[in-house]
Design a protein around this motif. Structure first.
Motif, PDB file in Angstrom:
ATOM      1  N   VAL A 146       0.927  -1.174  -0.016  1.00  0.00           N
ATOM      2  CA  VAL A 146      -0.102   0.113  -0.275  1.00  0.00           C
ATOM      3  C   VAL A 146       1.046   1.131   0.110  1.00  0.00           C
ATOM      4  O   VAL A 146       1.756   1.374   0.828  1.00  0.00           O
ATOM      5  N   ALA A 147       0.642   1.978  -0.987  1.00  0.00           N
ATOM      6  CA  ALA A 147       1.423   3.424  -1.347  1.00  0.00           C
ATOM      7  C   ALA A 147       0.449   4.524  -1.027  1.00  0.00           C
ATOM      8  O   ALA A 147      -0.591   4.305  -1.462  1.00  0.00           O
ATOM      9  N   VAL A 148       0.903   5.635   0.023  1.00  0.00           N
ATOM     10  CA  VAL A 148      -0.037   6.731   0.400  1.00  0.00           C
ATOM     11  C   VAL A 148       0.936   7.942  -0.055  1.00  0.00           C
ATOM     12  O   VAL A 148       1.939   7.937   0.517  1.00  0.00           O
ATOM     13  N   TYR A 149       0.364   8.685  -0.988  1.00  0.00           N
ATOM     14  CA  TYR A 149       1.028  10.103  -1.122  1.00  0.00           C
ATOM     15  C   TYR A 149      -0.021  11.256  -1.135  1.00  0.00           C
ATOM     16  O   TYR A 149      -1.068  11.027  -1.649  1.00  0.00           O
ATOM     17  N   GLY A 150       0.475  12.501  -0.906  1.00  0.00           N
ATOM     18  CA  GLY A 150      -0.377  13.469  -0.599  1.00  0.00           C
ATOM     19  C   GLY A 150      -0.049  14.542   0.194  1.00  0.00           C
ATOM     20  O   GLY A 150       1.296  14.769   0.437  1.00  0.00           O
ATOM     21  N   THR A 151      -1.052  15.216   0.761  1.00  0.00           N
ATOM     22  CA  THR A 151      -0.589  16.340   1.719  1.00  0.00           C
ATOM     23  C   THR A 151      -1.328  16.133   3.159  1.00  0.00           C
ATOM     24  O   THR A 151      -2.256  15.513   3.398  1.00  0.00           O
ATOM     25  N   ILE A 152      -0.550  16.608   4.178  1.00  0.00           N
ATOM     26  CA  ILE A 152      -1.000  16.579   5.514  1.00  0.00           C
ATOM     27  C   ILE A 152      -0.798  18.025   6.224  1.00  0.00           C
ATOM     28  O   ILE A 152       0.461  18.406   5.956  1.00  0.00           O
ATOM     29  N   GLY A 153      -1.444  18.184   7.066  1.00  0.00           N
ATOM     30  CA  GLY A 153      -1.229  19.613   7.979  1.00  0.00           C
ATOM     31  C   GLY A 153      -2.391  20.203   8.491  1.00  0.00           C
ATOM     32  O   GLY A 153      -3.585  19.486   8.669  1.00  0.00           O
ATOM     33  N   ALA A 154      -2.257  21.328   8.866  1.00  0.00           N
ATOM     34  CA  ALA A 154      -3.367  21.908   9.366  1.00  0.00           C
ATOM     35  C   ALA A 154      -4.646  22.215   8.512  1.00  0.00           C
ATOM     36  O   ALA A 154      -4.406  21.988   7.378  1.00  0.00           O
ATOM     37  N   PRO A 155      -5.849  22.086   9.000  1.00  0.00           N
ATOM     38  CA  PRO A 155      -7.010  22.053   8.216  1.00  0.00           C
ATOM     39  C   PRO A 155      -7.269  23.429   7.686  1.00  0.00           C
ATOM     40  O   PRO A 155      -8.361  24.043   7.674  1.00  0.00           O
ATOM     41  N   VAL A 156      -6.362  23.983   7.117  1.00  0.00           N
ATOM     42  CA  VAL A 156      -6.402  25.397   6.599  1.00  0.00           C
ATOM     43  C   VAL A 156      -5.491  25.227   5.328  1.00  0.00           C
ATOM     44  O   VAL A 156      -4.490  24.979   5.347  1.00  0.00           O
ATOM     45  N   ARG A 157      -6.011  25.746   4.275  1.00  0.00           N
ATOM     46  CA  ARG A 157      -5.694  25.706   2.890  1.00  0.00           C
ATOM     47  C   ARG A 157      -4.163  26.672   2.737  1.00  0.00           C
ATOM     48  O   ARG A 157      -3.951  27.509   3.353  1.00  0.00           O
ATOM     49  N   GLY A 158      -3.207  25.667   2.258  1.00  0.00           N
ATOM     50  CA  GLY A 158      -1.912  26.301   2.217  1.00  0.00           C
ATOM     51  C   GLY A 158      -0.988  26.002   3.678  1.00  0.00           C
ATOM     52  O   GLY A 158       0.314  26.280   3.435  1.00  0.00           O
ATOM     53  N   PHE A 159      -1.516  25.341   4.672  1.00  0.00           N
ATOM     54  CA  PHE A 159      -0.773  24.858   5.652  1.00  0.00           C
ATOM     55  C   PHE A 159      -0.715  23.558   5.763  1.00  0.00           C
ATOM     56  O   PHE A 159      -0.904  23.037   6.667  1.00  0.00           O
ATOM     57  N   GLU A 160      -0.169  22.849   4.478  1.00  0.00           N
ATOM     58  CA  GLU A 160       0.160  21.684   4.658  1.00  0.00           C
ATOM     59  C   GLU A 160       1.442  21.196   3.700  1.00  0.00           C
ATOM     60  O   GLU A 160       1.937  22.085   2.979  1.00  0.00           O
ATOM     61  N   HIS A 161       1.741  19.972   3.838  1.00  0.00           N
ATOM     62  CA  HIS A 161       3.028  19.707   3.143  1.00  0.00           C
ATOM     63  C   HIS A 161       2.985  18.273   2.511  1.00  0.00           C
ATOM     64  O   HIS A 161       1.990  17.404   3.109  1.00  0.00           O
TER      65      HIS A 161
END
Length: 149
Positions: A124-139
């Motif tokens: 299982v491979a997982v890729y995307g963004t994680i961060g605060a629930p505010v647009r632009g506050f993720e990596h």
């Protein structure tokens, strides 16, 4: 014809990264040549259990695992948890820590070893963004889990 890559984790990661139908088709054709099963999807949530459920649901619906066979579901579950540990940096928690994730995922099941006695494995491979629930506050983040069935 070129040699098809039998590294199950690499195949799962490349399939997750794929951004076009042509690229998907190339990867899928290679996995079909090996007789492997595969699927991909997307999920976004602040709830960890919803991400696990989305991945499990795809695996069941596409026949990658048989939900009535404990060892298949158990292997899938551990591959998901291992992949999510990579995404969450070991803190397998989202909403409780005010984090959200928007992810693409791929599941690949096959026989990556020449020796048939090694049996089937699932990645299982997982890729995307994680961060605060505010647009632009993720990596960006990525995780990979591999387990034997």
């Amino acid at each position: 014809m070129s040699q098809v890559d039998t590294k199950i984790g690499r195949q799962a990661v490349m399939y997750t990264f794929s951004n076009s139908e042509a690229e998907d088709s190339r990867i899928e054709n290679g996995m079909q040549q090996l007789g492997w099963q595969f699927g991909k999807g997307k999920v976004g949530s602040m709830e960890f259990q919803k991400i696990v459920a989305a991945i499990e649901t795809l695996a069941k619906r596409q026949g990658i695992v048989n939900q009535d066979i404990y060892r298949e579901m158990h292997a899938l579950y551990h591959a998901i948890i291992e992949a999510m540990q990579g995404v969450t940096r070991g803190q397998v928690e989202l909403g409780g820590m005010l984090r959200t994730a928007g992810l693409r995922f791929a599941i690949v099941r096959g026989t990556p070893y020449e020796n048939a006695a090694e049996g089937e494995w699932i990645a299982v491979a997982v890729y995307g963004t994680i961060g605060a629930p505010v647009r632009g506050f993720e990596h960006e983040a990525i995780g990979l889990g591999i387990n034997h069935i």
